[in-house]
Design a protein around this motif. Structure first.
Motif, short mmCIF file in Angstrom:
data_model
loop_
_atom_site.label_atom_id
_atom_site.label_comp_id
_atom_site.label_asym_id
_atom_site.label_seq_id
_atom_site.Cartn_x
_atom_site.Cartn_y
_atom_site.Cartn_z
N PRO A 142 0.79 -1.21 0.00
CA PRO A 142 0.08 -0.01 0.10
C PRO A 142 1.02 1.24 0.06
CG PRO A 142 -0.26 -1.18 2.16
CD PRO A 142 0.77 -1.98 1.14
N GLY A 143 0.70 2.33 -0.94
CA GLY A 143 1.10 3.54 -1.00
C GLY A 143 2.48 3.46 -1.95
N GLU A 144 2.83 2.27 -2.48
CA GLU A 144 3.86 2.40 -3.38
C GLU A 144 3.53 2.11 -4.84
OE1 GLU A 144 6.47 -0.87 -2.22
OE2 GLU A 144 6.97 -0.08 -0.23
N PHE A 145 2.36 2.17 -5.10
CA PHE A 145 1.60 2.06 -6.28
C PHE A 145 2.54 1.17 -7.35
CE2 PHE A 145 0.28 6.06 -4.58
CZ PHE A 145 -1.12 6.31 -5.03
N GLN A 184 -1.02 8.68 -13.18
CA GLN A 184 -0.38 7.78 -12.02
C GLN A 184 0.93 7.22 -12.57
OE1 GLN A 184 -1.15 8.18 -8.42
NE2 GLN A 184 1.06 7.49 -8.62
N LEU A 186 3.21 4.05 -12.19
CA LEU A 186 3.17 2.59 -11.27
C LEU A 186 4.62 1.94 -11.56
CD1 LEU A 186 -0.21 1.43 -12.62
CD2 LEU A 186 0.35 2.54 -10.55
N HIS A 206 -2.52 -2.72 -5.71
CA HIS A 206 -3.22 -2.97 -4.08
C HIS A 206 -4.37 -2.27 -3.92
CE1 HIS A 206 -3.28 -2.90 0.14
NE2 HIS A 206 -2.18 -3.97 0.14
N ASP A 209 -4.14 1.31 -2.97
CA ASP A 209 -3.75 2.20 -4.10
C ASP A 209 -4.85 2.59 -5.05
OD1 ASP A 209 -1.34 2.28 -2.78
OD2 ASP A 209 -0.44 0.69 -4.11
N THR A 212 -7.05 5.03 -3.29
CA THR A 212 -6.30 6.37 -3.36
C THR A 212 -6.53 7.05 -4.67
OG1 THR A 212 -4.61 5.81 -1.89
CG2 THR A 212 -4.21 7.75 -3.13
#
Length: 414
Positions: A142-145, A184, A186, A206, A209, A212
């Protein structure tokens, strides 16, 4: 042991050597043709069953069997999953978010369907973890895309683990057009290969993500993905669950996304089966020519049988028995050889590839690298029954002609 006259003479005619060797040759070719037709039908339908099984296991192992979709983003998916698990047909329920976008890399673009998943629970409903060829599914943090892409997509863009790619998703806005693109970056953390079209149209990120990117809270999801025991029960199961949860939820299932593919495969199997049945029909109706020549060859015998008291019905039965025996023997031989060939077709193709040095089903071209086969008893029974019925019907007209022969006329010209 007592046998009716028609069966005794009919089977004797089948075994007896004929004066006309051409008649014997036609009789043998009719039997061989029927056997080859039955063999071809069994093998081809078994191979089609195998392809359907492979496609079902791969495609339906990746796409959701069913989903319970919230009208609004679901704040807490656990109660929804718990309600779904109360249904005995449901084997697993996990969080799931889905969106569509475009991948962009060095001037090249491709549409993609992005699935937001929880890597820790995805194995309950998907086979993707078993088909990772680069990287790892649990590298989705999560958060690392991070993103896991299909092998076709990775090959098209020449991507490897560690590369970066841009995802463009539509976003509703107050701009005059109503929709603006959102980009975005990735990170490619894995590549999967299941051997289906999904390798070029699907990607995994994820689930947090995905939230988000949709401007939701990190714990919000679009839906709960279900795995069910019986795939064909998925529409009813998901509908019942959504109805029980209330108006804020609706059901979706695989028949809406992949139903046309499997309907087309079923229709293709039906049409090919009918075309192959024509081969069996041609072979079976060769029996007509065989029996007509036999009737001409046995005209004197028919006349003698009539003069000693045989009825037209018995004469007709004699030749129907003879033709039916030819059909039964041909169908049984074809059925046995077809079953053996269908059970060993993969090994036979492998042997041909080893001998010739050529790959008939190259994994670089086809989604399967071998020739799958699934023999179904119902198909064998249906094919053999069709062979029996067609060969029996083919005997009616020649046997009727034999029954109409007048003894005096036959003896006069014999």
């Amino acid at each position: 042991m007592f046998r009716p006259l028609s069966i005794f003479i009919g089977t004797r005619y089948t075994r007896a050597k004929r004066r006309n060797r051409f008649v014997s040759f036609i009789s043998m070719t009719s039997m061989i043709g029927l056997a080859l037709g039955v063999l071809a039908m069994i093998v081809v339908l078994s191979v089609m069953n195998g392809f359907q099984r492979e496609m079902s296991s791969r495609i339906l192992g990746m796409v959701p069997h069913a989903t319970i979709v919230g009208v609004k983003p679901i704040d807490d998916w656990q109660p929804v999953a718990a309600a779904a698990m109360k249904n005995p047909e449901v084997t697993a329920a996990v969080p799931f978010t889905e969106m569509e976008g475009m991948l962009s890399y060095k001037g090249m673009m491709q549409p993609i369907q992005i699935s937001g998943v929880d890597p820790a629970q995805e194995g309950k409903v998907s086979i993707v973890a078993q088909h990772i060829v680069q990287g790892r599914l649990d590298a989705l943090k999560p958060g690392e895309f991070g993103v896991v892409l299909g092998e076709i997509t990775a090959r098209r863009f020449r991507l490897n683990v560690g590369d970066k790619i841009t995802l463009i998703v539509p976003e509703v806005s107050t701009a005059p057009g109503g929709i603006t693109p959102r980009m975005q970056r990735l990170n490619v953390v894995g590549v999967f290969k299941v051997g289906a079209e999904l390798d070029g149209s699907m990607g995994l990120i994820h689930v947090s993500d995905a939230a988000t990117m949709q401007h939701w809270e990190p714990n919000q999801v679009q839906s709960v993905r279900l795995a069910v025991k019986d795939l064909y029960a998925a529409p009813k199961v998901s509908s019942d669950i959504a109805t029980g949860l209330g108006a804020d939820f609706k059901a979706d299932d695989w028949t809406h996304t992949q139903g046309s593919l499997f309907s087309a495969m079923k229709m293709e199997k039906t049409m090919i089966g009918l075309l192959l049945l024509m081969i069996v029909a041609v072979a079976a109706f060769n029996i007509i020519a065989t029996l007509i020549m036999v009737v001409n060859d046995k005209g004197a015998d028919i006349a003698i049988l009539r003069t000693i008291g045989a009825t037209p019905r018995q004469i007709m039965a004699i030749f129907m028995v003879q033709g039916t025996v030819i059909g039964i023997v041909g169908t049984i031989i074809g059925g046995v050889l077809g079953v053996i060939a269908a059970l060993n077709v993969s090994e036979m193709v492998g042997w041909v590839e080893r001998v010739t040095g050529q790959h008939i089903f190259s994994s670089d071209v086809y989604f399967v690298s071998n020739l799958p086969s699934e023999l179904q008893g119902g198909d064998v029974l249906l094919i053999c029954s069709a062979g029996f019925i067609l060969s029996f019907l083919a005997t009616v007209y020649p046997a009727w002609r034999a029954a109409k022969i007048e003894p005096a006329h036959a003896l006069r010209y014999s």
